[in-house]
Design a protein around this motif. Sequence first.
Motif, PDB file in Angstrom:
ATOM      1  N   ALA A 135      -0.074   4.429  83.305  1.00  0.00           N
ATOM      2  CA  ALA A 135      -1.439   4.334  82.902  1.00  0.00           C
ATOM      3  C   ALA A 135      -1.807   5.696  82.308  1.00  0.00           C
ATOM      4  O   ALA A 135      -1.119   6.883  82.218  1.00  0.00           O
ATOM      5  CB  ALA A 135      -2.262   4.424  84.303  1.00  0.00           C
ATOM      6  N   ALA A 136      -3.063   5.642  81.533  1.00  0.00           N
ATOM      7  CA  ALA A 136      -3.580   6.738  80.932  1.00  0.00           C
ATOM      8  C   ALA A 136      -3.972   7.869  81.688  1.00  0.00           C
ATOM      9  O   ALA A 136      -3.582   8.985  81.256  1.00  0.00           O
ATOM     10  CB  ALA A 136      -4.889   6.358  80.021  1.00  0.00           C
ATOM     11  N   ASP A 137      -4.456   7.622  82.937  1.00  0.00           N
ATOM     12  CA  ASP A 137      -4.901   8.636  83.897  1.00  0.00           C
ATOM     13  C   ASP A 137      -4.818   8.300  85.370  1.00  0.00           C
ATOM     14  O   ASP A 137      -4.094   7.271  85.699  1.00  0.00           O
ATOM     15  CB  ASP A 137      -6.178   8.828  83.446  1.00  0.00           C
ATOM     16  CG  ASP A 137      -7.092   7.505  83.699  1.00  0.00           C
ATOM     17  OD1 ASP A 137      -6.877   6.861  84.637  1.00  0.00           O
ATOM     18  OD2 ASP A 137      -8.044   7.374  82.893  1.00  0.00           O
ATOM     19  N   ASP A 138      -4.898   9.574  86.174  1.00  0.00           N
ATOM     20  CA  ASP A 138      -4.583   9.006  87.589  1.00  0.00           C
ATOM     21  C   ASP A 138      -5.326   8.095  88.268  1.00  0.00           C
ATOM     22  O   ASP A 138      -4.936   7.290  88.920  1.00  0.00           O
ATOM     23  CB  ASP A 138      -4.846  10.377  88.481  1.00  0.00           C
ATOM     24  CG  ASP A 138      -3.727  11.639  87.955  1.00  0.00           C
ATOM     25  OD1 ASP A 138      -2.817  11.371  87.674  1.00  0.00           O
ATOM     26  OD2 ASP A 138      -4.400  12.722  88.590  1.00  0.00           O
ATOM     27  N   GLU A 139      -6.618   7.942  87.794  1.00  0.00           N
ATOM     28  CA  GLU A 139      -7.506   7.090  88.464  1.00  0.00           C
ATOM     29  C   GLU A 139      -7.035   5.602  88.229  1.00  0.00           C
ATOM     30  O   GLU A 139      -7.326   4.906  89.203  1.00  0.00           O
ATOM     31  CB  GLU A 139      -9.161   7.389  87.975  1.00  0.00           C
ATOM     32  CG  GLU A 139      -9.774   8.536  88.330  1.00  0.00           C
ATOM     33  CD  GLU A 139      -9.045   9.964  87.378  1.00  0.00           C
ATOM     34  OE1 GLU A 139      -8.654   9.642  86.480  1.00  0.00           O
ATOM     35  OE2 GLU A 139      -9.265  10.848  87.945  1.00  0.00           O
ATOM     36  N   THR A 140      -6.733   5.485  86.968  1.00  0.00           N
ATOM     37  CA  THR A 140      -6.278   3.891  86.663  1.00  0.00           C
ATOM     38  C   THR A 140      -4.961   3.491  87.323  1.00  0.00           C
ATOM     39  O   THR A 140      -4.969   2.657  87.850  1.00  0.00           O
ATOM     40  CB  THR A 140      -6.091   3.952  85.153  1.00  0.00           C
ATOM     41  OG1 THR A 140      -7.340   4.264  84.322  1.00  0.00           O
ATOM     42  CG2 THR A 140      -5.801   2.321  84.781  1.00  0.00           C
ATOM     43  N   ALA A 141      -4.002   4.449  87.539  1.00  0.00           N
ATOM     44  CA  ALA A 141      -2.758   4.212  88.255  1.00  0.00           C
ATOM     45  C   ALA A 141      -3.020   4.229  89.718  1.00  0.00           C
ATOM     46  O   ALA A 141      -2.561   3.077  90.302  1.00  0.00           O
ATOM     47  CB  ALA A 141      -1.907   5.375  88.122  1.00  0.00           C
ATOM     48  N   LEU A 142      -3.942   4.819  90.369  1.00  0.00           N
ATOM     49  CA  LEU A 142      -4.258   4.938  91.715  1.00  0.00           C
ATOM     50  C   LEU A 142      -5.012   3.520  92.012  1.00  0.00           C
ATOM     51  O   LEU A 142      -5.073   2.932  92.823  1.00  0.00           O
ATOM     52  CB  LEU A 142      -4.912   6.076  92.285  1.00  0.00           C
ATOM     53  CG  LEU A 142      -4.195   7.219  92.017  1.00  0.00           C
ATOM     54  CD1 LEU A 142      -4.862   8.423  92.374  1.00  0.00           C
ATOM     55  CD2 LEU A 142      -2.897   7.093  93.258  1.00  0.00           C
ATOM     56  N   ALA A 143      -5.819   3.024  90.906  1.00  0.00           N
ATOM     57  CA  ALA A 143      -6.573   1.867  91.251  1.00  0.00           C
ATOM     58  C   ALA A 143      -5.657   0.618  91.103  1.00  0.00           C
ATOM     59  O   ALA A 143      -6.065  -0.572  91.920  1.00  0.00           O
ATOM     60  CB  ALA A 143      -7.860   1.667  89.901  1.00  0.00           C
ATOM     61  N   VAL A 144      -4.845   0.488  90.144  1.00  0.00           N
ATOM     62  CA  VAL A 144      -3.753  -0.557  90.201  1.00  0.00           C
ATOM     63  C   VAL A 144      -2.799  -0.639  91.638  1.00  0.00           C
ATOM     64  O   VAL A 144      -2.632  -1.600  91.922  1.00  0.00           O
ATOM     65  CB  VAL A 144      -2.930  -0.273  89.019  1.00  0.00           C
ATOM     66  CG1 VAL A 144      -1.682  -1.570  89.133  1.00  0.00           C
ATOM     67  CG2 VAL A 144      -3.745  -0.604  87.693  1.00  0.00           C
ATOM     68  N   ARG A 196       0.633  10.608  94.833  1.00  0.00           N
ATOM     69  CA  ARG A 196       0.108  11.268  93.626  1.00  0.00           C
ATOM     70  C   ARG A 196       0.751  10.659  92.293  1.00  0.00           C
ATOM     71  O   ARG A 196       2.061  10.006  92.596  1.00  0.00           O
ATOM     72  CB  ARG A 196       0.678  12.801  93.677  1.00  0.00           C
ATOM     73  CG  ARG A 196       1.990  13.182  94.004  1.00  0.00           C
ATOM     74  CD  ARG A 196       2.303  14.349  93.953  1.00  0.00           C
ATOM     75  NE  ARG A 196       3.712  14.783  94.353  1.00  0.00           N
ATOM     76  CZ  ARG A 196       4.753  14.832  93.313  1.00  0.00           C
ATOM     77  NH1 ARG A 196       4.352  14.702  92.275  1.00  0.00           N
ATOM     78  NH2 ARG A 196       5.792  15.015  93.444  1.00  0.00           N
ATOM     79  N   THR A 197       0.430  10.958  91.183  1.00  0.00           N
ATOM     80  CA  THR A 197       1.306  10.594  89.844  1.00  0.00           C
ATOM     81  C   THR A 197       2.164  11.477  89.417  1.00  0.00           C
ATOM     82  O   THR A 197       1.991  12.715  90.056  1.00  0.00           O
ATOM     83  CB  THR A 197       0.238  10.121  89.042  1.00  0.00           C
ATOM     84  OG1 THR A 197      -0.418  11.296  88.542  1.00  0.00           O
ATOM     85  CG2 THR A 197      -0.868   9.061  89.259  1.00  0.00           C
ATOM     86  N   LEU A 240       3.450   6.213  88.528  1.00  0.00           N
ATOM     87  CA  LEU A 240       3.381   6.173  89.832  1.00  0.00           C
ATOM     88  C   LEU A 240       4.079   5.017  90.283  1.00  0.00           C
ATOM     89  O   LEU A 240       4.075   3.742  89.543  1.00  0.00           O
ATOM     90  CB  LEU A 240       1.794   5.949  90.089  1.00  0.00           C
ATOM     91  CG  LEU A 240       1.354   5.599  91.716  1.00  0.00           C
ATOM     92  CD1 LEU A 240       0.038   6.106  91.760  1.00  0.00           C
ATOM     93  CD2 LEU A 240       1.603   4.229  92.183  1.00  0.00           C
ATOM     94  N   ARG A 241       4.987   5.179  91.295  1.00  0.00           N
ATOM     95  CA  ARG A 241       5.858   4.191  91.691  1.00  0.00           C
ATOM     96  C   ARG A 241       5.419   3.959  93.130  1.00  0.00           C
ATOM     97  O   ARG A 241       5.431   4.907  94.111  1.00  0.00           O
ATOM     98  CB  ARG A 241       7.376   4.751  91.624  1.00  0.00           C
ATOM     99  CG  ARG A 241       8.241   3.982  92.032  1.00  0.00           C
ATOM    100  CD  ARG A 241       9.783   4.363  92.280  1.00  0.00           C
ATOM    101  NE  ARG A 241      10.230   4.409  90.830  1.00  0.00           N
ATOM    102  CZ  ARG A 241      11.379   4.920  90.355  1.00  0.00           C
ATOM    103  NH1 ARG A 241      12.251   5.462  91.246  1.00  0.00           N
ATOM    104  NH2 ARG A 241      11.927   4.943  89.104  1.00  0.00           N
TER     105      ARG A 241
END
Length: 72
Positions: free
Chosen positions: A24-33, A48-49, A60-61
């Motif tokens: 993802a482009a940023d932490d917030e997007t990755a954590l939202a997914v 964490r990413t 993020l895995r």
Amino acid sequence: MPCTRQINDAHMAAPDLAVVEIAAADDETALAVQELLAARCAIAPADRTTRDPGEPGVRLRCFLDLREEPDS
């Protein structure tokens, strides 16, 4: 990908187990997914990413278990 750990046999030892890597482009997007996935199945979430030096975005895995209901 220097920050990505190897996926081993234990991560996919049975049917309905999966490893999902989110880019993802940023932490917030990755954590939202990750949150969207957690609403559908049981997961071992990442806290964490990671960033690959010189590469854009984050990764993020998380580990999914489709056999179990998500924690409420």
